[in-house]
Design a protein around this motif. Sequence first.
Motif, mmCIF file in Angstrom:
data_model
loop_
_atom_site.group_PDB
_atom_site.id
_atom_site.type_symbol
_atom_site.label_atom_id
_atom_site.label_comp_id
_atom_site.label_asym_id
_atom_site.label_seq_id
_atom_site.Cartn_x
_atom_site.Cartn_y
_atom_site.Cartn_z
ATOM 1 N N GLU A 177 13.136 21.651 -17.726
ATOM 2 C CA GLU A 177 12.414 22.762 -18.362
ATOM 3 C C GLU A 177 12.550 22.715 -19.881
ATOM 4 N N GLU A 178 13.766 22.428 -20.353
ATOM 5 C CA GLU A 178 13.985 22.390 -21.791
ATOM 6 C C GLU A 178 13.175 21.278 -22.443
ATOM 7 N N ILE A 179 13.083 20.137 -21.780
ATOM 8 C CA ILE A 179 12.271 19.044 -22.329
ATOM 9 C C ILE A 179 10.808 19.450 -22.373
ATOM 10 N N LEU A 183 8.846 19.666 -25.924
ATOM 11 C CA LEU A 183 7.720 18.772 -26.198
ATOM 12 C C LEU A 183 6.426 19.563 -26.368
ATOM 13 N N GLY A 184 6.299 20.695 -25.654
ATOM 14 C CA GLY A 184 5.133 21.543 -25.863
ATOM 15 C C GLY A 184 5.079 22.082 -27.287
ATOM 16 N N ALA A 206 14.864 16.420 -29.723
ATOM 17 C CA ALA A 206 14.266 15.935 -28.477
ATOM 18 C C ALA A 206 15.169 14.913 -27.801
ATOM 19 N N GLY A 207 15.804 14.046 -28.594
ATOM 20 C CA GLY A 207 16.707 13.054 -28.018
ATOM 21 C C GLY A 207 17.907 13.694 -27.340
ATOM 22 N N ARG A 214 19.454 13.054 -18.750
ATOM 23 C CA ARG A 214 20.006 11.810 -18.194
ATOM 24 C C ARG A 214 21.392 12.053 -17.607
ATOM 25 N N ARG A 215 22.230 12.836 -18.306
ATOM 26 C CA ARG A 215 23.571 13.129 -17.771
ATOM 27 C C ARG A 215 23.487 13.938 -16.483
#
Length: 623
Positions: A177-179, A183-184, A206-207, A214-215
């Motif tokens: 959700e955070e990504i 990105l939006g 963003a990274g 990924r974690r």
Amino acid sequence: MRFLAARRRALVRLAGWSALEAGHTFALGYALAHALDGGFLAGRTGAGLAWLGAAVLAVLAGALSTGRTYPALASVVEPLRDALVRRVVTRALHDGDGAAVSRLTHQVEIARDAFAGLLMVTRSFVFTAAGALTGLFVLAPALLAVVAGPLLLGLLLFAATLRALARRQEAFLVADEEIARSLGEVCQGLRDVAAAGAEARVRAEAGALIDAQRRAAGALARWSVARIAALTVAGRLPLVLLLVTAPWLLDRGVTPGSLVGALAYLTQSLLPALQDLVRGVGTSGARLTVVVRRLLSPAPAASPSPGTDPGPGTEGGDLPTARPARAPGRPPRGAELAFRGTTFAYGPHSAPAVHDLTLTVPPGGRLAVVGPSGVGKSTLAGLAAGLLAPRSGEVLLGGLPADSPAARALRLLIPQEAYVFSGTLADNLGYLREGRVPQGELADAVEAVGMLRLVGRLGGLDAPVVPGELSAGERQQIALARAWLSPAPVALLDEATCHLDAAAEARAEDALAAGPHGRRTLVVIAHRAASALRADRVLVLDGPRTVCGEHAGLLRVSPLYRDLAGDAADRSDPARDLRDPYRVDTVARPGLAGDRGHVVAHGPVGEVQTARDLPDGRTLGGQ
């Protein structure tokens, strides 16, 4: 469980077809045991083939039953998806849920697929296990004794890991959700990012979010090892025990055919069903639990920060960020709008769109904001609505910071592109009110903004509205009537009447200013000079030459305002003295000698205006 209880008939139908499907599970091991013991090992080949033929018929019947389970499954699964979609859309419209896109396009589909998969694997395991265990008991109770212990132990081990799996799954969805949210925001503000030189900061933020996802995915994968251990204990350990105890079982009367039938039950029925159960419940079940809980939980109330998606009530929608909590029948208290040394720019290297503005609009006051295109009028509306945060100074609404939830409940913002949704006309008009709006008040709103003709064309207040079939002016009328019904004491009109004619515009502005609950504070981003004539004061945005005052006084001190006022400005008789810093004077009143209805330029002119480029809309006639 309440959802499933309301669909008992569909569940009973699904269970019935599943029971028929599981019949071939029982028949497989039972027929194989008798084909060996009473057929091939006894020298009766025909009897052995007959038992195998019976097993084949049972498999065909099971395949037919499997095909009939899918319509029954769809009658349970699709209503869940529809209910979740309605919940997500309703919350997005009411509460300004910033994660609505991820919820609607991703999480609802996860819930639907996970729910369908969970039902399929659960009913398959239950009926397959029932058929296999019954077959083991019928062949020889000792076979069931060997298999039941490790099977139960493995299932308990698997159940113990579900809570931890659900937590890891939730962490993964939160990161997703955070990504999506980040990105939006970045995609919407690429020009601002480039203008502000913020590429490195945006890339780092963003990274960090991608690393967090990924974690979370790694932690989820590590817990998958527990599922493998549970599957080994429940599905493969019974097979090993059955082979190890085979001599002991044969010594106690278990026939070779029964032993082979038991192996068939384990390898062909129980083990595949266990694998599907562990995979389905461990993944789909955990995902379903987490996703449904997040979809049904209340949306967090948070005020937008600079650069974030402000949600409903911004450019492209006329909904407030939060609904007013007051009762619809109580008149609201007046709210003062104040700018105190307010400065705003869209980037650290950009020129301020609003520069050191100090201004107060008293409760019930009426302010018109004028200026050329791109000077910052919509920016000012965004600051007043609390959708933009000033670089310095402050904006107060009712004595509260304009970006606070309590202040947002006091205002409504109506942009140029009015928001109309599919539904009845009454639903659209009453959207900003708590509960159902009485028909009498709806009729008053229709009369106030002058949309009787539109109501008649649509077929009444209960007629369905198709937004794509409405003109831009009709959508604006609906938005204005909705705003008229709202109890919010401050209305911000950002060219919200630009698609209406002058008479309809005047009627709508006067109606909104008066309001059904008491006089409103009204701020109008004007696109016609007549709006300025109706206002108590006019704010002329002109960079460092910004001024505020009454119409008559601004005509004397602001050349830009005289130019913008055009035909609405008072004519001079004779023309004013030639001290205009822009080298332009208003023309004499129509009817005087030499008046040709154009703007007179005096002194050296550095450029030639093109035809119809001046506020009077006429050519220069060669002069």
